[in-house]
Design a protein around this motif. Sequence first.
Motif, short mmCIF file in Angstrom:
data_model
loop_
_atom_site.label_atom_id
_atom_site.label_comp_id
_atom_site.label_asym_id
_atom_site.label_seq_id
_atom_site.Cartn_x
_atom_site.Cartn_y
_atom_site.Cartn_z
N GLN A 191 0.95 -1.16 0.15
CA GLN A 191 -0.08 0.12 0.10
C GLN A 191 0.85 1.23 0.01
OE1 GLN A 191 -3.59 -0.02 -0.25
NE2 GLN A 191 -2.85 1.81 -1.08
N LYS A 194 2.47 1.66 -3.36
CA LYS A 194 1.54 2.12 -4.32
C LYS A 194 1.50 3.69 -4.38
CE LYS A 194 -3.23 2.09 -5.63
NZ LYS A 194 -4.79 1.42 -5.38
N TRP A 195 1.19 4.31 -3.09
CA TRP A 195 1.27 5.94 -2.90
C TRP A 195 2.64 6.26 -3.68
CZ3 TRP A 195 -0.63 5.15 2.86
CH2 TRP A 195 -1.64 4.69 3.04
N GLU A 196 3.81 5.78 -3.19
CA GLU A 196 4.99 6.53 -3.60
C GLU A 196 4.89 6.49 -5.04
OE1 GLU A 196 6.96 8.21 -2.15
OE2 GLU A 196 6.54 7.87 -0.01
N ALA A 199 2.88 9.07 -6.71
CA ALA A 199 3.21 10.53 -6.41
C ALA A 199 4.33 10.72 -7.52
CB ALA A 199 3.80 10.49 -5.19
#
Length: 295
Positions: A191, A194-196, A199
């Motif tokens: 998770q 995925k965010w990194e 971005a």
Amino acid sequence: MNTEQLDRIHTGQGFIAALDQSGGSTPKALLQYGIKEDRYSGDEEMYTMVHSMRTRIIQSPAFNREHILGAILFENTMDRLIDGQYTADYLWEQKGVVPFLKIDQGLAAPQHGVQLMKPIPALNDLLKRAVSKHIFGTKMRSVIHEANPEGIRQVVEQQFELARQIAAFGLVPIIEPEVDILSKDKQESEQLLKWELAARLSELPDGVKVMLKLSIPTEDNLYSELAADPHVVRIVALSGGYTQAEANEKLARQHGVIASFSRALSQGLSDQQTEEAFNSTLAASIQAIYEASIT
């Protein structure tokens, strides 16, 4: 960038063969193939033997464009010949398979729950050689062991910094931040990853193309949104130590993600096999991985 190759990787049905075991992992790859260390002496003999193994795989009738979109090579393999052609040219011209090059020099010591890549000296020189040898893209691997936000941020930052350098040469970088399948908090790591990734993708200049090579996620279809990003040519999955059957079963549940397997592809192949046995074992593996990749 070869637009025909780009289209094949972006839209083609099939998977990517990872034939890129390098210095540290070559003895293990040869042992899996049935060649013990007492059969060669020194690096040159070792690399000659592993090139023979890879040549046997690539030249097999089972290794064909109907099932295989691309193949990742080790630098030593890129510099060697198959039937008088450099390996990348043989792959594309004889097999219709798009050539990639592994560029990383291995992993640094663990820190913040991750392993960054070691520095890659003379990377620009290697990328120039890759272009001259008609390589389409590159691959570089880091490893995430724990759900440490700072460590995962550093992994993705390093990957994208190098990806921009690679893309400047007209090559398509495969970004590989592997999440250890034995990690106690694998799902949480994924998770954060995925965010990194989302971005960093949002910061890429228009026209820069990358691929993502990721561990098969615990939560099915976790990375679907990333696959839709205009910068992402394809998302491919690594087998990460799973057996071929396990990897295929998990991959089949990830829609739009294709395989980029190494150990799971060569599982069951042996130096001692007859051509018939070798080709039939490889054909069965390729068919199973292909079917898991087109879901």
